[in-house]
Motif scaffolding. Structure first.
Motif, short mmCIF file in Angstrom:
data_model
loop_
_atom_site.label_atom_id
_atom_site.label_comp_id
_atom_site.label_asym_id
_atom_site.label_seq_id
_atom_site.Cartn_x
_atom_site.Cartn_y
_atom_site.Cartn_z
N ILE A 1 67.48 53.15 44.85
CA ILE A 1 68.33 52.23 44.09
C ILE A 1 69.72 52.83 43.90
O ILE A 1 70.74 52.16 44.06
CB ILE A 1 67.70 51.91 42.72
N VAL A 2 69.78 54.11 43.54
CA VAL A 2 71.05 54.82 43.45
C VAL A 2 71.35 55.41 44.82
O VAL A 2 70.57 56.22 45.33
CB VAL A 2 70.99 55.95 42.40
N HIS A 3 72.45 55.00 45.42
CA HIS A 3 72.75 55.43 46.80
C HIS A 3 73.59 56.70 46.85
O HIS A 3 73.50 57.46 47.82
CB HIS A 3 73.42 54.29 47.56
N ALA A 4 74.40 56.92 45.85
CA ALA A 4 75.20 58.15 45.76
C ALA A 4 75.82 58.23 44.39
O ALA A 4 75.92 57.22 43.67
CB ALA A 4 76.28 58.18 46.84
N ILE B 1 79.80 65.71 45.05
CA ILE B 1 79.32 64.44 45.59
C ILE B 1 77.82 64.60 45.82
O ILE B 1 77.37 65.58 46.45
CB ILE B 1 80.03 64.08 46.90
N ILE B 2 77.05 63.67 45.31
CA ILE B 2 75.59 63.72 45.41
C ILE B 2 75.11 62.52 46.21
O ILE B 2 75.35 61.37 45.83
CB ILE B 2 74.93 63.70 44.02
N ILE B 3 74.47 62.77 47.34
CA ILE B 3 73.89 61.67 48.10
C ILE B 3 72.37 61.70 47.93
O ILE B 3 71.77 62.77 47.80
CB ILE B 3 74.28 61.72 49.59
N ALA C 1 77.97 56.43 39.50
CA ALA C 1 76.87 56.11 40.41
C ALA C 1 77.03 54.72 40.99
O ALA C 1 77.54 53.80 40.33
CB ALA C 1 75.53 56.20 39.67
N HIS C 2 76.58 54.55 42.23
CA HIS C 2 76.53 53.24 42.87
C HIS C 2 75.07 52.85 43.01
O HIS C 2 74.27 53.57 43.62
CB HIS C 2 77.20 53.29 44.24
N SER D 1 74.84 53.64 53.79
CA SER D 1 74.79 53.20 52.39
C SER D 1 75.30 54.29 51.45
O SER D 1 75.98 54.01 50.46
CB SER D 1 73.36 52.79 52.01
N GLU D 2 74.99 55.55 51.77
CA GLU D 2 75.42 56.66 50.90
C GLU D 2 76.93 56.83 50.90
O GLU D 2 77.55 56.99 49.85
CB GLU D 2 74.74 57.96 51.35
N HIS D 3 77.52 56.80 52.08
CA HIS D 3 78.97 57.03 52.16
C HIS D 3 79.77 55.82 51.69
O HIS D 3 80.85 55.97 51.12
CB HIS D 3 79.34 57.45 53.57
N SER D 4 79.23 54.64 51.90
CA SER D 4 79.85 53.45 51.32
C SER D 4 79.84 53.55 49.80
O SER D 4 80.81 53.21 49.12
CB SER D 4 79.12 52.18 51.77
N ALA D 5 78.73 54.04 49.25
CA ALA D 5 78.62 54.20 47.79
C ALA D 5 79.65 55.20 47.27
O ALA D 5 80.30 54.96 46.24
CB ALA D 5 77.21 54.66 47.43
N VAL D 6 79.80 56.32 47.96
CA VAL D 6 80.80 57.31 47.55
C VAL D 6 82.20 56.71 47.65
O VAL D 6 83.02 56.86 46.73
CB VAL D 6 80.71 58.58 48.44
#
Length: 391
Positions: A242-245, A168-170, A256-257, A148-153
């Motif tokens: 809720i915020v993935h990255a 980049i913030i995960i 943010a995603h 989910s984090e890398h998809s968000a980035v």
């Protein structure tokens, strides 16, 4: 009609993928489904989706799988070689969701066919990131992140210039033990660490979430997939998930995603990429959420993060050693041989002890080299656990 295969179909990522495929009958031709010990689930999904072949990683369960598929016309196979052979069956889109180092060989083999590889297997990038990315380039294949984090980035970077990325913030939930007093963590049980406040996942990944070893893996993955320097990658505790990255740019902006904690977000994005399609996931009501919290992770509570940062700086073989030692340490905790906080100690000892025998910064030359390093590290970590039991 697109052809698809799902490796690791019986796990949580695989089951969410099966759910999305099953909701679109007629859009997909399912080539292969693979699993391990849950033969009933594997066979049932293979029949439901009309797969060409079902493969169990457990050689001893082949007869059970054949019996479950009798009369369906679906082929059955078992074992590591069968997993790789299934990956040799061309498919337009392949989900790589086998947990652990066992997922490396099928993923590498699928890339040879120029396929789109939806990558949920963390170990592929952690242990063999440069080799995996080069394999994709050599064969004109595409790798899409499913964490989910890398998809968000990945989504936050659409249309952006990587040269403008400042950081980049995960995010991390902090796991089921995040609010425990730090002195109590040494007594945490498998049941304690295996209960997640936000995500429905398997036991191993849930415990990795509590120790933040999964976040350490994701830091390394971020470096390998996006090609950013380690000092540009951050992790923060975000209890709401809720915020993935977030991606920070040189002009000070943060992209943010946000999304509900449902893996079908990332899976669906990879499945339909480059398009967006309607997904059966909850929509966020920001007024109901009301508050989004963020805090820095405590290094003393989460020593796995410092170990992961050392691996990012060292590169080479260190990722393969880190991952193998982490898997053995997790086995030891689940078996009751070591305590929760001792998992990081096993990994650190393994990295320190193996270093004189194996120059950790030296680059890996092949998948076989990765697997050899993996085996050496597993043996070393097993030795470390045995020594800790004696003290």
């Amino acid at each position: 009609m697109r052809s698809v295969s799902i490796f690791g179909a019986t796990g949580s990522i695989g089951q969410n993928t099966v759910d999305l495929i099953a909701r679109a009958p007629g859009e997909y031709r399912v080539v292969a489904l693979t699993g391990a010990g849950n033969i009933a689930r594997l066979a049932g999904d293979a029949i439901r989706l009309g797969a060409e072949i079902a493969v169990t990683a457990d050689d001893a369960r082949l007869d059970d799988l054949r019996a479950a598929l009798a009369g369906t016309g679906i082929a059955a196979a078992a074992g590591e070689a069968a997993l790789v052979e299934a990956a040799d069956r061309p498919a337009d889109w392949v989900m790589s969701a086998i947990v652990g180092a066992a997922g490396l060989a099928p993923g590498f083999r699928a890339l040879r066919h120029g396929t789109t590889l939806a990558l949920a297997n963390k170990e592929s990038l952690v242990t063999a990131g440069p080799l995996l990315m080069q394999e994709a380039r050599d064969h004109g294949a595409t790798i899409l992140p499913v964490d989910s984090e890398h998809s968000a980035v990945f989504q936050a970077l659409v249309g952006e210039d990587m040269a403008a990325v400042e950081r980049i913030i995960i995010t991390a939930s902090g796991g089921g033990l995040r609010d425990w007093p730090i002195e109590a963590l040494t007594k945490a049980t498998v049941a304690d660490a295996g209960a997640h406040p936000n995500w429905a996942m398997g036991q191993r990944i849930t415990i990795d979430s509590a120790s933040m070893f999964n976040k350490g893996m994701e830091l390394i993955e971020t470096k390998e997939f996006f090609g950013v320097a380690p000092d540009k990658i951050e992790a923060v505790i975000h209890p709401q998930s809720i915020v993935h990255a977030l991606v920070g740019f040189v002009d000070g902006a943060l992209m943010a995603h946000l999304g509900a904690p449902d893996m079908r977000h990332a899976i669906g994005y990879a499945l339909h990429w480059p398009d967006r399609r309607d997904l059966p996931v909850s929509r966020i009501d920001l007024a109901q959420v009301a508050t989004l919290e963020f805090r820095a992770p405590d290094p003393a509570r989460y020593p796995a993060l410092a170990l992961a940062r050392a691996v990012m700086e060292t590169g080479g073989r260190s990722g393969a050693v880190f991952n193998a030692a982490k898997e053995i340490a997790l086995d030891g905790f689940i078996a009751g041989r070591i305590g929760f906080m001792q998992m990081a100690e096993v990994v650190e000892r393994t990295l320190d002890t193996i270093s004189p025998q194996l120059r950790l910064s030296s680059p890996l030359s092949s998948l076989e080299d990765v697997l050899d390093t993996d085996q050496m590290a597993r043996q070393m970590a097993t030795t470390q656990i045995a020594q800790m039991e004696k003290t």
